[in-house]
Design a protein around this motif. Structure first.
Motif: not given
Length: 405
Positions: A121-122, A321, A324-325, A337
């Motif tokens: 996911q990250f 998400i 953060r990206q 993360n």
């Protein structure tokens, strides 16, 4: 974006979505099969909730896993995390009668679960998807995860009813194995760094947690996850105590999770003009209303409340998400993360212990501790939202991230 880049993005995303779906279907089959298996063996709601909560304890060590993810090939880490979970489930299937062994294997499987989530996911999307395609990729990935919850619950309930606990556990192991095989279709993502410096790596992760807007969020969302992190197992065991059919239990919860899947796909278009802080606050208030309905001792009302809660949480997850990206440099994405999730997602197993403690109460009183914690989390974020609004008037800023479960 060139045609070649777009085509590459699509190939990568198909492989990642396929692997993620298989892995998350397995996760959510695990979420219904194990609590019901332990409940059947012990006739103890508390034991059932505590056993399953052990899987999330490994988030305490997620900063160390984040350092490993940043230092080694990302595809290799992702594939190995699936295979490790498959191995744990094969062993668990043979030891279901031993509650200590079940708890221990669930604890170990949490290592693969944490590594899989952080990498998938990250880390993989910002490394493999071009920048213009990332927001849509995140929405599709989160929507896939939410749909996988629905499929996992339904299949898990059906497998448990038709085959029993041991074959159902082996089916879960097979899904993790297929997830790892599918992930081999992803390109290799080698590390850009050399020798690991664990002290420095941990310092980088905790430095990100110390950032003002992230620290407020971590406190707020940790409390939120303490309130509802183990909501689904709590509902499963509550319905199981009423001798409700397993397939019916999975179907009821799947309907609620379906709302979260739809919300994830539509999330970029929901409240687009609202600032990030206000968007999070709105989601918190909506989800609290849903939890209040869940506490009502009536199955249709509980279902409505669960749908509302899933909707609100799914919208905030996509925003989290994506932020953060866009904010965290990709070369430290694993460490940053992982440390953030140590606090936010690490509160999830504590939710299981909270529900286990509250199982001594009946009716509305069982849900009262979670409702009180949620009220405090809303109050904390409301204070920050007001302060951030004042700062934004003088100095425009990029925004704050929203929480995730």
């Amino acid at each position: 974006m060139t045609d070649g880049t777009a085509a590459s993005d699509r190939r990568v995303l198909r492989a990642l979505l396929g692997s993620t779906m298989l892995s998350k279907v397995a996760d959510w089959q695990l979420g219904i099969v194990i609590p019901l298996a332990v409940l059947g063996a012990t006739d103890s709601v508390a034991m059932s909730l505590v056993s399953f909560a052990m899987r999330g304890v490994m988030y305490v060590g997620s900063p160390f896993l984040g350092a490993l993810i940043d230092r080694y090939d990302k595809r290799a880490i992702y594939v190995l995390s699936q295979l490790q979970q498959a191995a744990c489930l094969v062993l668990l299937a043979g030891l279901l009668s031993d509650q200590v062994a079940v708890a221990g294997l669930l604890l170990l499987s949490g290592i693969g679960g944490v590594a899989s989530t952080i990498t998938g996911q990250f880390v993989l999307i910002p490394r493999l998807i071009s920048e213009p395609g990332r927001p849509v990729a995140v929405a599709k990935l989160n929507s896939t995860i939410e749909f996988s919850k629905v499929i996992g619950l339904v299949l898990g309930g059906a497998a448990f009813s038709a085959l029993g606990a041991i074959p159902a556990a082996l089916c879960i192991a097979g899904l993790y194995l297929l997830a790892g095989a599918t992930a081999l279709l992803l390109p290799k993502v080698p590390s850009d760094h050399g020798k690991m410096d664990l002290r420095r790596d941990l310092a980088i992760g905790f430095r990100w947690v110390g950032k003002r807007e992230i620290l407020w969020l971590v406190v707020t969302m940790s409390m939120t996850n303490l309130a509802i992190g183990q909501l689904e197992p709590a509902l499963i065991t509550e319905f199981g105590q009423r001798d409700m059919n397993t397939t019916v239990i999975s179907g009821v919860l799947a309907v609620g999770l379906l709302m979260g899947a739809v919300a994830s796909r539509l999330a970029p278009a929901i409240l687009p003009a609202a600032g990030p802080e206000r968007r999070i606050l709105a989601c918190q208030l909506i989800a609290f209303a849903g939890l209040a309905l869940v506490s009502v001792p009536n199955v249709p009302v509980k279902l409505a409340g669960f749908m509302i809660e899933c909707f609100a949480v799914a919208v905030s997850n996509v925003a989290s998400i994506t932020y953060r990206q866009e904010t965290i440099p990709v070369e430290i994405a694993g460490r940053a993360n992982a440390t953030i999730r140590m606090f936010i997602t690490g509160a999830t197993p504590l939710s299981g212990f909270l529900y286990a403690w509250a199982s001594r109460f009946e009716g509305f009183r069982f849900w009262l501790p979670s409702l009180c914690i949620w009220v405090v989390s809303i109050a904390i974020w409301a204070v920050y939202t007001r302060q951030a609004g004042r700062i934004a008037v003088a100095t425009p800023r990029e925004g704050a991230l929203s929480g995730d479960r």
